[in-house]
Design an enzyme around this catalytic site. Structure first.
Site, PDB file in Angstrom:
ATOM      1  CG  ASP A  50      33.747  54.296  50.267  1.00 53.75           C
ATOM      2  OD1 ASP A  50      33.138  54.904  49.524  1.00 53.75           O
ATOM      3  OD2 ASP A  50      35.139  53.699  50.402  1.00 53.75           O
ATOM      4  CG  ASP A  76      34.504  56.074  54.870  1.00 51.73           C
ATOM      5  OD1 ASP A  76      33.842  55.044  54.601  1.00 51.73           O
ATOM      6  OD2 ASP A  76      36.100  56.163  55.132  1.00 51.73           O
ATOM      7  CE1 TYR A 119      36.274  35.984  61.408  1.00 58.29           C
ATOM      8  CE2 TYR A 119      38.481  34.901  61.480  1.00 58.29           C
ATOM      9  CZ  TYR A 119      36.966  34.865  61.821  1.00 58.29           C
ATOM     10  OH  TYR A 119      36.595  33.840  62.450  1.00 58.29           O
ATOM     11  CE  LYS A 176      43.101  45.905  58.122  1.00 60.45           C
ATOM     12  NZ  LYS A 176      42.493  44.949  58.389  1.00 60.45           N
ATOM     13  CG  ASP A 230      37.430  53.472  56.491  1.00 56.92           C
ATOM     14  OD1 ASP A 230      38.592  53.237  56.497  1.00 56.92           O
ATOM     15  OD2 ASP A 230      37.236  53.503  55.108  1.00 56.92           O
ATOM     16  NE  ARG A 275      46.633  48.034  45.739  1.00 55.51           N
ATOM     17  CZ  ARG A 275      45.905  48.064  44.739  1.00 55.51           C
ATOM     18  NH1 ARG A 275      45.026  47.222  44.717  1.00 55.51           N
ATOM     19  NH2 ARG A 275      46.313  48.837  43.707  1.00 55.51           N
ATOM     20  CG  ASP A 291      45.098  54.765  47.880  1.00 59.04           C
ATOM     21  OD1 ASP A 291      45.173  55.757  46.886  1.00 59.04           O
ATOM     22  OD2 ASP A 291      44.703  53.808  47.573  1.00 59.04           O
TER      23      ASP A 291
HETATM   24  C1  F6R Z   1      40.200  52.011  50.107  1.00 56.42           C
HETATM   25  C2  F6R Z   1      41.709  52.050  50.172  1.00 56.42           C
HETATM   26  C3  F6R Z   1      42.628  51.853  49.197  1.00 56.42           C
HETATM   27  C4  F6R Z   1      42.182  50.833  48.041  1.00 56.42           C
HETATM   28  C5  F6R Z   1      43.223  50.929  46.624  1.00 56.42           C
HETATM   29  C6  F6R Z   1      42.869  49.869  45.566  1.00 56.42           C
HETATM   30  O1  F6R Z   1      39.718  52.432  51.456  1.00 56.42           O
HETATM   31  O2  F6R Z   1      42.161  51.750  51.494  1.00 56.42           O
HETATM   32  O3  F6R Z   1      43.860  52.035  49.393  1.00 56.42           O
HETATM   33  O4  F6R Z   1      42.157  49.622  48.775  1.00 56.42           O
HETATM   34  O5  F6R Z   1      43.005  52.243  46.028  1.00 56.42           O
HETATM   35  O6  F6R Z   1      41.518  50.044  45.371  1.00 56.42           O
HETATM   36  P1  F6R Z   1      40.881  49.251  44.153  1.00 56.42           P
HETATM   37  O7  F6R Z   1      41.253  47.688  44.558  1.00 56.42           O
HETATM   38  O8  F6R Z   1      39.524  49.566  44.241  1.00 56.42           O
HETATM   39  O9  F6R Z   1      41.626  49.676  42.792  1.00 56.42           O
HETATM   40 MG    MG Z   2      36.625  53.796  49.208  1.00 57.97          MG
HETATM   41 MG    MG Z   3      37.284  54.894  53.862  1.00 57.33          MG
END
Ligand code: F6R
Ligand code: MG
Ligand code: MG
Length: 362
Positions: A13, A54, A228, A231, A233, A265, A286
């Site tokens: 990513d 990704d 740890y 995630k 992908d 997240r 997401d």
């Molecule tokens: C990324 C993911 C998303 C992010 C979320 C918060 O692979 O799973 O759900 O974790 O959008 O992202 P930030 O902290 O970058 O705003």
């Molecule tokens: Mg991302």
């Molecule tokens: Mg990803």
């Protein structure tokens, strides 16, 4: 240099469009341009695609696994894509290359890699699975079904070439040690570990003649901020047919979507939806997590394809079922088991909240 062919799949990513949902077409063009130019004396063939945020590079060559030149080519390709991502101000540009573009997310463990080297058979059907919003352990359930469950894979029962079973190499992500189980003899031992996909993951599957059948991008997790996280992908390569599971046996586990971690997240469980590449744009909360399956026939290392295997209407019900499960899970909001247990979440405010409230605990 070997007469054998090596299939290397890299993923990273290096910038999301929009947010963490997809990859901008200019980045994919840059990846293709780089591989065409810088890979012209190195690669037999390549294919570039994306699932969610990704970028996936599928490369064939004769340099063997862990070849520095191939890894450098993939790294430089991701660097070039990062440049494009930065110029377009894509979200989290370069995040998996441990660059300075920190997205407020503590993962950043570098690109994922799955590679296998083999003698190409007279006909060599392979499937490359690629997933977004999930963890390497997401392949445990389908790999068990494909290579060890006769209710999924009838070939284990009625194909003399498969009847002796397969060997599973399982990696302990926390200890960075692996152990191999010979199945069906050691099926119950295997399941003790595969049922805990946050820690134990299938790295590879072999035939009883030691022929490689499947390889995942599983690797040791980084320990960051005392926890740890992983995630990352993952991707998975599976060889099919002629003594290995049929294409349809390899796809079958995804007809009944299983729960994986990695949604929103990196801190939620959700169903993994099998989708066409065009549908691989996670949006709702997401997600939910998704997986694509790109089928190829190899021809002297050339990648003939892909066939977008989950585009088939036969997976429509799986998609509907996954969406129903997603509705159910979402209504649990911040409660487990939708939200991950405390020690598995990628994001947490627990230390700060605890610190603030510590005097109120009597
Ligand atoms: C990324 C993911 C998303 C992010 C979320 C918060 O692979 O799973 O759900 O974790 O959008 O992202 P930030 O902290 O970058 O705003
Ligand atoms: Mg991302
Ligand atoms: Mg990803």
């Amino acid at each position: 240099m070997s007469s054998r062919v090596t299939l290397s799949v890299f993923k990273a990513d290096v910038g999301g469009y929009v947010g963490h949902g997809s990859v901008h077409p200019d980045m994919l063009h840059k990846a293709e341009e780089t591989l065409k130019e810088a890979g012209k004396h190195l690669l037999i063939d390549f294919f570039v695609t994306n699932v969610g945020d990704d970028i996936n590079l599928v490369l064939t060559h004769r340099e063997g696994v862990d070849a520095e030149a191939i890894h450098a080519l993939a790294w430089n390709t991701f660097l070039n894509c990062t440049e494009v991502a930065k110029s377009l101000k894509m979200y989290g540009a370069g995040q998996d290359l441990l660059s300075d573009a920190f997205s407020g997310n503590i993962k950043g463990m570098g690109p994922g890699i799955a590679e296998m080297e083999f003698e190409e058979r007279p006909s060599e059907p392979i499937i490359v699975f690629m997933a977004d919003k999930t963890e390497p352990g997401a392949w445990n359930f389908p790999l068990y079904k494909i290579f060890a469950d006769p209710f999924n894979t009838i070939g284990l029962v009625i194909d003399p070439k498969m009847h002796s079973g397969f060997c599973f190499e399982v990696l302990d992500l926390f200890e960075d040690k692996s152990v191999t189980f010979s199945c069906p003899e050691e099926l119950y031992d295997l399941l003790v570990f595969l049922g805990a996909p946050n820690r134990f993951v299938v790295k590879s599957v072999f035939t009883k003649n030691n022929e490689i059948a499947a390889v995942s991008s599983t690797q040791k997790l980084n320990q960051m901020a005392g926890r740890y996280v992983g995630k990352d992908d993952p991707v998975l390569i599976v060889r099919c047919q002629s003594g290995l599971p049929a294409v349809g046996e390899v796809l079958e586990p995804f007809a009944n979507p299983h729960l994986v971690s990695g949604w929103m997240r990196g801190s939620h469980h959700g169903p993994i939806i099998p989708v066409s590449q065009k549908q691989a744009i996670p949006t709702r909360f997401d997600g939910p997590p998704r997986v694509i399956a790109m089928g190829f026939q190899l021809s002297s290392g050339r990648l003939i394809g892909p066939q977008d295997l989950f585009a088939d209407v036969a997976f429509d019900r799986a998609r509907e079922k996954a969406l129903e499960i997603a509705d159910y899970m979402r209504q649990l909001g911040p409660f487990e088991p939708h939200r991950l247990p405390l020690d598995e979440m990628e994001y947490t405010t627990m230390p700060q909240v605890m610190e603030r409230l510590k005097d109120r605990f009597k």
